[in-house]
Scaffold this motif. Structure first.
Motif, PDB file in Angstrom:
ATOM      1  N   PRO A  78      -5.637  -3.639 -21.752  1.00 51.34           N
ATOM      2  CA  PRO A  78      -5.607  -2.869 -23.308  1.00 51.34           C
ATOM      3  C   PRO A  78      -4.946  -1.531 -23.350  1.00 51.34           C
ATOM      4  O   PRO A  78      -4.587  -1.346 -24.550  1.00 51.34           O
ATOM      5  CB  PRO A  78      -6.933  -3.783 -23.827  1.00 51.34           C
ATOM      6  CG  PRO A  78      -7.131  -4.697 -23.085  1.00 51.34           C
ATOM      7  CD  PRO A  78      -7.050  -3.899 -21.405  1.00 51.34           C
ATOM      8  N   ARG A  79      -6.088  -0.862 -22.589  1.00 53.22           N
ATOM      9  CA  ARG A  79      -6.026   0.549 -23.197  1.00 53.22           C
ATOM     10  C   ARG A  79      -4.339   0.884 -22.556  1.00 53.22           C
ATOM     11  O   ARG A  79      -3.865   2.188 -23.347  1.00 53.22           O
ATOM     12  CB  ARG A  79      -6.724   1.498 -22.429  1.00 53.22           C
ATOM     13  CG  ARG A  79      -8.415   1.325 -23.268  1.00 53.22           C
ATOM     14  CD  ARG A  79      -9.403   2.356 -22.576  1.00 53.22           C
ATOM     15  NE  ARG A  79     -10.686   2.164 -23.716  1.00 53.22           N
ATOM     16  CZ  ARG A  79     -10.881   3.077 -24.103  1.00 53.22           C
ATOM     17  NH1 ARG A  79     -10.393   4.221 -24.138  1.00 53.22           N
ATOM     18  NH2 ARG A  79     -12.065   2.937 -24.901  1.00 53.22           N
ATOM     19  N   GLY A  83      -1.783  -0.469 -24.985  1.00 58.03           N
ATOM     20  CA  GLY A  83      -2.199  -0.423 -26.697  1.00 58.03           C
ATOM     21  C   GLY A  83      -1.525   1.185 -26.653  1.00 58.03           C
ATOM     22  O   GLY A  83      -2.205   1.841 -28.081  1.00 58.03           O
ATOM     23  N   ASP A  84      -1.355   2.147 -25.520  1.00 56.74           N
ATOM     24  CA  ASP A  84      -1.518   3.705 -25.833  1.00 56.74           C
ATOM     25  C   ASP A  84      -0.401   4.142 -26.773  1.00 56.74           C
ATOM     26  O   ASP A  84       1.110   3.692 -26.503  1.00 56.74           O
ATOM     27  CB  ASP A  84      -1.268   4.078 -24.321  1.00 56.74           C
ATOM     28  CG  ASP A  84      -0.629   5.804 -24.493  1.00 56.74           C
ATOM     29  OD1 ASP A  84      -1.171   6.350 -25.765  1.00 56.74           O
ATOM     30  OD2 ASP A  84       0.101   6.016 -23.507  1.00 56.74           O
ATOM     31  N   ARG A 121       5.337   0.583 -30.796  1.00 57.77           N
ATOM     32  CA  ARG A 121       3.833   0.103 -31.853  1.00 57.77           C
ATOM     33  C   ARG A 121       3.108  -1.168 -32.320  1.00 57.77           C
ATOM     34  O   ARG A 121       2.516  -1.199 -32.772  1.00 57.77           O
ATOM     35  CB  ARG A 121       4.740   0.483 -33.138  1.00 57.77           C
ATOM     36  CG  ARG A 121       5.380   2.403 -33.590  1.00 57.77           C
ATOM     37  CD  ARG A 121       5.824   2.683 -35.123  1.00 57.77           C
ATOM     38  NE  ARG A 121       7.046   1.111 -35.986  1.00 57.77           N
ATOM     39  CZ  ARG A 121       8.280   1.459 -35.305  1.00 57.77           C
ATOM     40  NH1 ARG A 121       8.479   2.822 -34.792  1.00 57.77           N
ATOM     41  NH2 ARG A 121       9.445   0.724 -35.774  1.00 57.77           N
ATOM     42  N   MET A 141       2.492  -2.829 -30.267  1.00 58.12           N
ATOM     43  CA  MET A 141       1.628  -3.318 -29.297  1.00 58.12           C
ATOM     44  C   MET A 141       0.883  -3.043 -29.784  1.00 58.12           C
ATOM     45  O   MET A 141      -0.745  -2.984 -29.316  1.00 58.12           O
ATOM     46  CB  MET A 141       2.253  -3.131 -27.478  1.00 58.12           C
ATOM     47  CG  MET A 141       3.187  -4.219 -26.885  1.00 58.12           C
ATOM     48  SD  MET A 141       2.147  -5.783 -26.957  1.00 58.12           S
ATOM     49  CE  MET A 141       3.591  -6.927 -26.418  1.00 58.12           C
ATOM     50  N   GLY A 142       0.690  -1.449 -30.614  1.00 58.49           N
ATOM     51  CA  GLY A 142      -0.674  -0.965 -30.918  1.00 58.49           C
ATOM     52  C   GLY A 142      -1.647  -1.698 -32.280  1.00 58.49           C
ATOM     53  O   GLY A 142      -2.667  -1.269 -32.462  1.00 58.49           O
ATOM     54  N   GLU A 143      -0.776  -2.737 -32.459  1.00 58.03           N
ATOM     55  CA  GLU A 143      -1.360  -3.379 -33.408  1.00 58.03           C
ATOM     56  C   GLU A 143      -2.907  -4.196 -33.429  1.00 58.03           C
ATOM     57  O   GLU A 143      -2.909  -4.790 -31.587  1.00 58.03           O
ATOM     58  CB  GLU A 143      -0.198  -4.348 -34.225  1.00 58.03           C
ATOM     59  CG  GLU A 143       0.807  -3.847 -35.150  1.00 58.03           C
ATOM     60  CD  GLU A 143       0.868  -3.079 -36.343  1.00 58.03           C
ATOM     61  OE1 GLU A 143      -0.417  -3.884 -37.061  1.00 58.03           O
ATOM     62  OE2 GLU A 143       0.379  -1.930 -36.245  1.00 58.03           O
ATOM     63  N   HIS A 152      -2.940  -7.189 -30.256  1.00 63.45           N
ATOM     64  CA  HIS A 152      -1.780  -7.207 -29.592  1.00 63.45           C
ATOM     65  C   HIS A 152      -1.916  -7.152 -28.085  1.00 63.45           C
ATOM     66  O   HIS A 152      -1.222  -7.312 -26.723  1.00 63.45           O
ATOM     67  CB  HIS A 152      -0.423  -6.681 -30.580  1.00 63.45           C
ATOM     68  CG  HIS A 152      -0.629  -7.355 -31.480  1.00 63.45           C
ATOM     69  ND1 HIS A 152      -0.916  -7.817 -32.436  1.00 63.45           N
ATOM     70  CD2 HIS A 152       1.205  -8.381 -31.054  1.00 63.45           C
ATOM     71  CE1 HIS A 152       0.331  -8.533 -32.729  1.00 63.45           C
ATOM     72  NE2 HIS A 152       0.908  -8.719 -32.275  1.00 63.45           N
ATOM     73  N   ALA A 153      -2.520  -5.239 -28.035  1.00 64.72           N
ATOM     74  CA  ALA A 153      -2.416  -4.974 -26.751  1.00 64.72           C
ATOM     75  C   ALA A 153      -3.731  -5.926 -25.880  1.00 64.72           C
ATOM     76  O   ALA A 153      -3.074  -5.949 -24.045  1.00 64.72           O
ATOM     77  CB  ALA A 153      -3.622  -3.798 -26.514  1.00 64.72           C
TER      78      ALA A 153
END
Length: 297
Positions: A166-167, A170-171, A200, A202-204, A207-208
């Motif tokens: 996820p990190r 979601g970066d 953007r 995937m950063g919600e 979502h990541a």
């Protein structure tokens, strides 16, 4: 739901479909309501916007164009879930029910391929044709050619790891996703505005994690059963067409050899000097072949 962040596209409306279990699927829709329905199913890390160059021409041809965001992507819900491809296929079938669509032809790319094909296998009366673009089927073979190509999946390992995945996905800068998009393009680079949109989304929230579980579930829970014949008794009698960019560094023709065994009407076309993002790299070719497919089926 943050509808203000959805990019505008002429002739496109948006609806949010409750598919049950607290999951809502966003669908971008265009064309006449009574037109022959065509569903376009995106891959990772994309969303409905992947199809923005095809939507207008198809709608102008008189088709009812449906572009869902898969659960965990775009503007759809990102529930705490394993993200089995069978469950995501169920989502799409429920979307058809909610929209009053009895049968549909499906265009599919990347992860959208196995999801759409599983929907066709689970709901054979709902899918009347499939058009694949740099994707894979659910029939995978564990043999020497598969072992030789296994190294191509290296990029999935960090994304599928708990906590790390996820990190990575979601970066806020999208560093890994940008690298991945460039590598898969094999020389072709997606427009920056598209890349920024995917990063953007995937950063919600959620979502990541969802993106990571798409891969983790595939690696830990789906790959071996699929290779052992999870769908070995399932055959397709609908027309299936495949358009494949041969410079794709991950998906090679060895991965869809099963199509020739399990599909009675399967045709494959290789496209040289094109990578994984064939929809963006050669939209005019995809549109021409897709129009032919829709006319003939």
């Amino acid at each position: 739901m943050d509808t203000d962040s959805i990019p505008a596209l002429d002739g496109v409306s948006h609806r949010f479909v409750d598919v049950g279990g607290g999951v809502t699927v966003h669908v971008a829709e265009a064309g006449p309501a009574d037109g022959a329905p065509v569903m376009l199913v995106h891959g990772f890390p994309q969303n409905w916007w992947e199809w923005h160059e095809l939507i207008g021409p198809l709608a102008a041809d008189g088709y009812r164009v449906l572009c869902p965001d898969l659960r965990g992507a775009g503007w759809s819900s990102a529930p705490r879930d394993y993200y089995y491809k069978t469950d995501t296929a169920d989502d799409l079938a429920v979307v058809l029910d909610r929209l009053g669509v009895s049968s549909v032809r499906v265009v599919m790319h990347d992860w959208g391929g196995p999801i759409a094909m599983v929907m066709a296998l689970q709901y054979p009366d709902r899918v009347s044709g499939l058009f694949g673009l740099n994707t894979i089927p659910p029939w995978l073979t564990f043999d020497l050619p598969a072992v030789r190509d296994a190294w191509r999946l290296w990029y999935q390992l960090p994304m599928g790891l708990p906590l790390i995945g996820p990190r990575v996905i979601g970066d806020p800068q999208g560093r890994y996703l940008r690298f991945l998009l460039r590598w898969l393009g094999a020389g072709f680079v997606l427009p920056e505005e598209d890349v920024s949109l995917y990063v953007r989304r995937m950063g919600e929230p959620g979502h990541a994690v969802a993106g990571s579980r798409w891969y983790r579930t595939a690696q830990n829970r789906e790959l071996i059963p699929w290779m052992r014949g999870r769908f070995a008794d399932a055959h397709m009698d609908i027309p299936v067409r495949w358009l494949h960019g041969m410079r794709d560094p991950v998906i090679t023709p060895t991965l869809f050899r099963g199509c020739f065994t399990y599909i009675s009407d399967f045709h494959f076309e290789a496209v040289e000097d094109v990578g994984h993002w064939i929809v963006e790299q050669r939209p005019e070719l995809v549109l021409e072949r897709l129009r032919r497919f829709l006319r003939e089926t």
